[in-house]
Design a protein around this motif. Structure first.
Motif, PDB file in Angstrom:
ATOM      1  N   TYR A 175       0.832  -1.207   0.000  1.00  0.00           N
ATOM      2  CA  TYR A 175       0.000   0.000   0.000  1.00  0.00           C
ATOM      3  C   TYR A 175       0.871   1.264   0.000  1.00  0.00           C
ATOM      4  O   TYR A 175       0.625   2.202  -0.781  1.00  0.00           O
ATOM      5  N   VAL A 176       1.890   1.273   0.866  1.00  0.00           N
ATOM      6  CA  VAL A 176       2.765   2.459   0.965  1.00  0.00           C
ATOM      7  C   VAL A 176       3.411   2.736  -0.384  1.00  0.00           C
ATOM      8  O   VAL A 176       3.506   3.880  -0.842  1.00  0.00           O
ATOM      9  N   SER A 177       3.828   1.662  -1.032  1.00  0.00           N
ATOM     10  CA  SER A 177       4.480   1.810  -2.327  1.00  0.00           C
ATOM     11  C   SER A 177       3.497   2.333  -3.395  1.00  0.00           C
ATOM     12  O   SER A 177       3.805   3.256  -4.150  1.00  0.00           O
ATOM     13  N   LEU A 178       2.306   1.752  -3.412  1.00  0.00           N
ATOM     14  CA  LEU A 178       1.293   2.156  -4.404  1.00  0.00           C
ATOM     15  C   LEU A 178       0.824   3.588  -4.166  1.00  0.00           C
ATOM     16  O   LEU A 178       0.581   4.345  -5.106  1.00  0.00           O
ATOM     17  N   ASP A 179       0.706   3.940  -2.890  1.00  0.00           N
ATOM     18  CA  ASP A 179       0.221   5.270  -2.534  1.00  0.00           C
ATOM     19  C   ASP A 179       1.194   6.366  -2.980  1.00  0.00           C
ATOM     20  O   ASP A 179       0.783   7.508  -3.201  1.00  0.00           O
ATOM     21  N   GLY A 180       2.479   5.988  -3.100  1.00  0.00           N
ATOM     22  CA  GLY A 180       3.483   6.985  -3.482  1.00  0.00           C
ATOM     23  C   GLY A 180       3.613   7.171  -4.993  1.00  0.00           C
ATOM     24  O   GLY A 180       4.378   8.026  -5.453  1.00  0.00           O
ATOM     25  N   ILE A 181       2.904   6.347  -5.748  1.00  0.00           N
ATOM     26  CA  ILE A 181       3.014   6.462  -7.216  1.00  0.00           C
ATOM     27  C   ILE A 181       2.152   7.631  -7.719  1.00  0.00           C
ATOM     28  O   ILE A 181       0.980   7.757  -7.338  1.00  0.00           O
ATOM     29  N   ASP A 182       2.755   8.425  -8.543  1.00  0.00           N
ATOM     30  CA  ASP A 182       2.031   9.575  -9.129  1.00  0.00           C
ATOM     31  C   ASP A 182       0.953   9.051 -10.089  1.00  0.00           C
ATOM     32  O   ASP A 182       1.259   8.354 -11.070  1.00  0.00           O
ATOM     33  N   LYS A 183      -0.290   9.376  -9.800  1.00  0.00           N
ATOM     34  CA  LYS A 183      -1.414   8.862 -10.609  1.00  0.00           C
ATOM     35  C   LYS A 183      -1.343   9.369 -12.064  1.00  0.00           C
ATOM     36  O   LYS A 183      -1.864   8.711 -12.972  1.00  0.00           O
ATOM     37  N   ASN A 184      -0.677  10.501 -12.246  1.00  0.00           N
ATOM     38  CA  ASN A 184      -0.567  11.060 -13.605  1.00  0.00           C
ATOM     39  C   ASN A 184       0.193  10.121 -14.537  1.00  0.00           C
ATOM     40  O   ASN A 184      -0.018  10.119 -15.750  1.00  0.00           O
ATOM     41  N   LEU A 185       1.097   9.314 -13.944  1.00  0.00           N
ATOM     42  CA  LEU A 185       1.891   8.395 -14.779  1.00  0.00           C
ATOM     43  C   LEU A 185       0.996   7.359 -15.448  1.00  0.00           C
ATOM     44  O   LEU A 185       1.148   7.053 -16.635  1.00  0.00           O
ATOM     45  N   THR A 186       0.050   6.823 -14.686  1.00  0.00           N
ATOM     46  CA  THR A 186      -0.873   5.827 -15.247  1.00  0.00           C
ATOM     47  C   THR A 186      -1.743   6.481 -16.316  1.00  0.00           C
ATOM     48  O   THR A 186      -1.961   5.904 -17.395  1.00  0.00           O
ATOM     49  N   GLU A 187      -2.215   7.666 -15.968  1.00  0.00           N
ATOM     50  CA  GLU A 187      -3.074   8.367 -16.937  1.00  0.00           C
ATOM     51  C   GLU A 187      -2.295   8.701 -18.218  1.00  0.00           C
ATOM     52  O   GLU A 187      -2.814   8.566 -19.332  1.00  0.00           O
ATOM     53  N   ALA A 188      -1.028   9.080 -18.060  1.00  0.00           N
ATOM     54  CA  ALA A 188      -0.194   9.388 -19.219  1.00  0.00           C
ATOM     55  C   ALA A 188      -0.017   8.154 -20.090  1.00  0.00           C
ATOM     56  O   ALA A 188      -0.103   8.218 -21.323  1.00  0.00           O
ATOM     57  N   ALA A 189       0.216   7.012 -19.438  1.00  0.00           N
ATOM     58  CA  ALA A 189       0.392   5.760 -20.190  1.00  0.00           C
ATOM     59  C   ALA A 189      -0.867   5.435 -20.978  1.00  0.00           C
ATOM     60  O   ALA A 189      -0.805   5.026 -22.151  1.00  0.00           O
ATOM     61  N   GLN A 190      -2.021   5.629 -20.332  1.00  0.00           N
ATOM     62  CA  GLN A 190      -3.273   5.322 -21.010  1.00  0.00           C
ATOM     63  C   GLN A 190      -3.540   6.309 -22.155  1.00  0.00           C
ATOM     64  O   GLN A 190      -4.056   5.921 -23.195  1.00  0.00           O
TER      65      GLN A 190
END
Lengths: 290, 384
Positions: A175-190
């Motif tokens: 959870y700690v690791s996932l929570d630190g991921i910038d959500k924009n990165l996933t959106e950018a990939a999509q």
């Protein structure tokens, strides 16, 4: 001038002295006692023979029995870790991607098992899986089975008990690791053409690997050092290495042999931690406790 | 000057006002820290500081209903009568307790409810025995002589403990699945009967497993000629067993929940199950295992206070009340003491007071083989 420099050099040690004294008294000195003990011998009466003998080390390192139990211990710890990783990732992902209000509640729920004794949690499986337990009673009442199924007291239930105990550690780390991921990165990939699954596989999963690795290390080390779970949920043969340490020290009153056994386990788990630290650093584990 | 004197002198100096309270406590605290970390001479000071506290004695027992019985019937009235507090602790097994005593300082632990003659000999081997002044324990004359004599033999005629109760480790079986006739006919071999594979239990303690392995291979447990045959029997039992239990509570749970149908069991615990309404049979097979429990006084304890407590615990009304509470017959001789109506109904009770029908661990024989057999059992248990 020279006095000032000397004072400056001393200052960190003075500030560190409470911590160093604590670590020295509670960790280093007891550890040295264990090392010294491992070279003593147990006499026929149970008293210790002081001296420098390699007998315990020769026995522990040369006897196949200890190697086999060690292998079995690591196998159980490995299965536990893999299962924790698979089934822990999903709730961690869910919590990390939940709106803020619910997140606090879910994290609280995650902590809830820690409020109950580990032994009680382990023993609860007897009431669930026993021949008169909840599952058998349910299956019998709805006619799926004619007589109770024997589910308890085998290696599977040992792994089950360990997963139950260790799952929150895995979930918290991931959870700690996932929570630190910038959500924009996933959106950018999509936005660049990835499907949801591809974005997860190519972006989220690799970025959450440090948390997964930290959780795995914690789960593996804690599982490999356990001895309560096999006693409560295991059958006659289902022992782990810590059970041998317990038996040597408590049942056989052979503290020297028990010391050598515990040092072997400590050394092997220490090697794992060193490898992990070398490649990933211990910071990730610390984050989940912040 | 011994350490007790040093401690008393320190105390006297404090009482006389030669040293302040702070200095006194600092000296004691420093001694405690040093003793805790280093042991050695300062450990001896701490030991005697414990031993020289006559206001309280420490008692360690098995916990559960047994400790409750002690608390209710023995310790509370004793404290009321004498003003000496009994600090009560528990342990999970004799092995665990001996490890604790070994790790502590002499005098830290005082009295313990220990099993059998075997442990008495083991403690003697570790130089943990004390010497009771039997003149201070007049109720000792009411104890069954055949329980006292084995203890005397070990400690050269003196005593470091008083026998307190006895029982047997017989075969317990669920009458729904196993008849009394079958249990009697098969005896110890009932626990290696393939018909009950997966429904057999056993105490995971090396002595009991070897004792029953000897019976199953038709040998005298106190004079085993073919130990390999015993290990084979233990392996057979291991492969048929569902679970090795490790406490009385676990034994009762496994039988009550019908996880297992047959196991060896402690007479008092099986009686407790029967009293709860479970249809559990109990049979002492030929050569079945008898044992006694004693109240052991460890070296370095305040002897006068301990002897007074022992005498109090052996008062018939106290010993009988404790015995009824824990369902094990007291060590009191039925030829000398009227034991009431309940005691004669307890399993393992011997109205003759001779205990000649029971077999006990021969302490010399079992202690001689303890190191080797306990280690080998650990391996056999794990599939070797």
């Amino acid at each position: 001038m020279a006095a000032d420099i000397a004072g400056e050099r001393r200052a960190p040690w003075v500030l560190l002295s409470p911590s160093l004294a604590t670590v020295g008294l509670l960790l280093i000195i007891p550890m040295l006692f264990i090392v010294v003990y491992s070279f003593w011998l147990r006499t026929a009466t149970g008293a210790d023979q002081v001296g420098f003998y390699l007998d315990n080390w020769i026995e522990v390192l040369g006897d196949r029995f200890y190697r086999d139990i060690l292998f079995q211990t690591f196998a159980i710890a490995f299965y536990t870790t893999v299962i924790c990783a698979f089934i822990g990732y999903i709730p961690a992902y869910f919590v990390a991607n939940t709106p803020m209000k619910s997140k606090a509640f879910l994290l609280l729920m995650l902590m809830l098992p820690f409020w109950i004794s580990y032994i009680i949690r382990t023993m609860s499986w007897i009431n669930i899986l026993g021949t008169s337990g909840a599952l058998n009673t349910l299956f019998l009442s709805i006619g799926i089975i004619d007589e109770p199924i024997q589910m308890l007291y085998n290696q599977t239930t040992v792994v089950l008990g360990l997963v139950h105990y260790l799952l929150p550690f895995m979930i918290l780390n991931v959870y700690v690791s996932l929570d630190g991921i910038d959500k924009n990165l996933t959106e950018a990939a999509q936005s660049l053409g990835c499907t949801g699954w591809q974005a997860f596989r190519e972006v989220t999963l690799p970025l959450s690997m440090p948390g997964l690795a930290a959780g795995s290390l914690l789960c593996f080390v804690l599982a490999a050092g356990t001895y309560i779970t096999p006693i409560v949920l295991g059958g006659p043969r289902d022992a782990m290495f810590a059970n041998l340490v317990f038996e040597a020290i408590v049942t056989q009153l052979n503290w020297p042999l028990g010391s050598a056994l515990s040092l072997v386990l400590l050394a092997l788990l220490g090697v794992l931690v060193v490898i992990y630290t070398r490649y990933l650093g211990v910071d990730q584990i610390a984050k989940s406790f912040k | 000057m011994d350490d007790t004197k040093r401690y008393e002198r320190l105390l006297n100096r404090y009482r006389d006002g030669d040293i302040s309270r702070r200095t006194f406590l600092t000296a004691l605290g420093a001694a405690g820290v040093v003793a805790g970390v280093t042991g050695g001479p300062m450990g001896l000071l701490a030991r005697n500081a414990h031993a020289a506290t006559p206001e309280q004695v420490r008692f360690d027992g098995w916990g559960g209903v047994v400790s409750e019985a002690f608390e209710k019937y023995a310790f509370a009235p004793y404290t009321e009568k004498t003003g000496i507090d009994v600090v009560s602790g528990t342990f999970g097994g004799a092995d665990e307790y001996i490890a604790r005593v070994k790790a502590g300082q002499p005098g830290e632990f005082n009295l313990a409810h220990l099993s059998g003659v075997f442990d008495y000999a083991r403690y003697h081997g570790l130089e943990l025995t004390s010497e009771l002044n039997e003149d201070n324990i007049p109720n000792l004359k009411n104890v069954i002589p055949s329980l006292i004599e084995p203890l005397r033999k070990i400690t050269g005629g003196t005593l470091s403990a008083v026998p307190y109760d006895y029982g047997t480790t017989g075969i317990a079986y669920n009458r729904k699945y196993i008849s009394d006739e079958e249990a009697k006919a098969k005896g110890a071999k009932l626990m290696v009967d393939e018909a009950y594979k997966g429904k057999i239990g056993g105490w995971g303690e090396w002595k009991t497993r070897i004792w029953y392995g000897a019976l199953q291979s038709d040998q005298d447990p106190n004079n085993i000629k073919d130990i390999d045959a015993v290990w084979d029997m233990i392996r057979s039992h291991r492969d048929l067993a569902l679970k090795y239990w490790s406490s009385g509570a676990e034994l009762m749970s496994l039988l009550a929940e019908e996880e297992i149908y047959v196991t060896e069991g402690w007479s008092g615990r099986i009686k407790a199950l029967q009293d709860q309404g479970h249809d559990i049979g109990y049979h002492d097979p030929a050569g079945g295992l008898g044992w006694q429990e004693c109240i052991f006084v460890l070296r370095g304890s305040p002897m006068a206070a301990c002897e007074e407590l022992l005498n109090f615990m052996l008062e018939p009304e106290v010993a009988i009340a404790v015995a009824e509470g824990q369902s094990y017959p007291p060590a009191l001789d039925p030829n000398k003491v009227e034991l009431g109506k309940i005691i004669p109904t307890l399993p393992a009770f011997d109205p003759s007071g001779t205990l000649s029908s029971l077999s006990f661990f021969d302490p010399a024989y079992w202690n001689e083989n303890e190191a080797d057999w306990s280690k080998t059992f650990s391996r056999v248990q794990r599939g070797y």
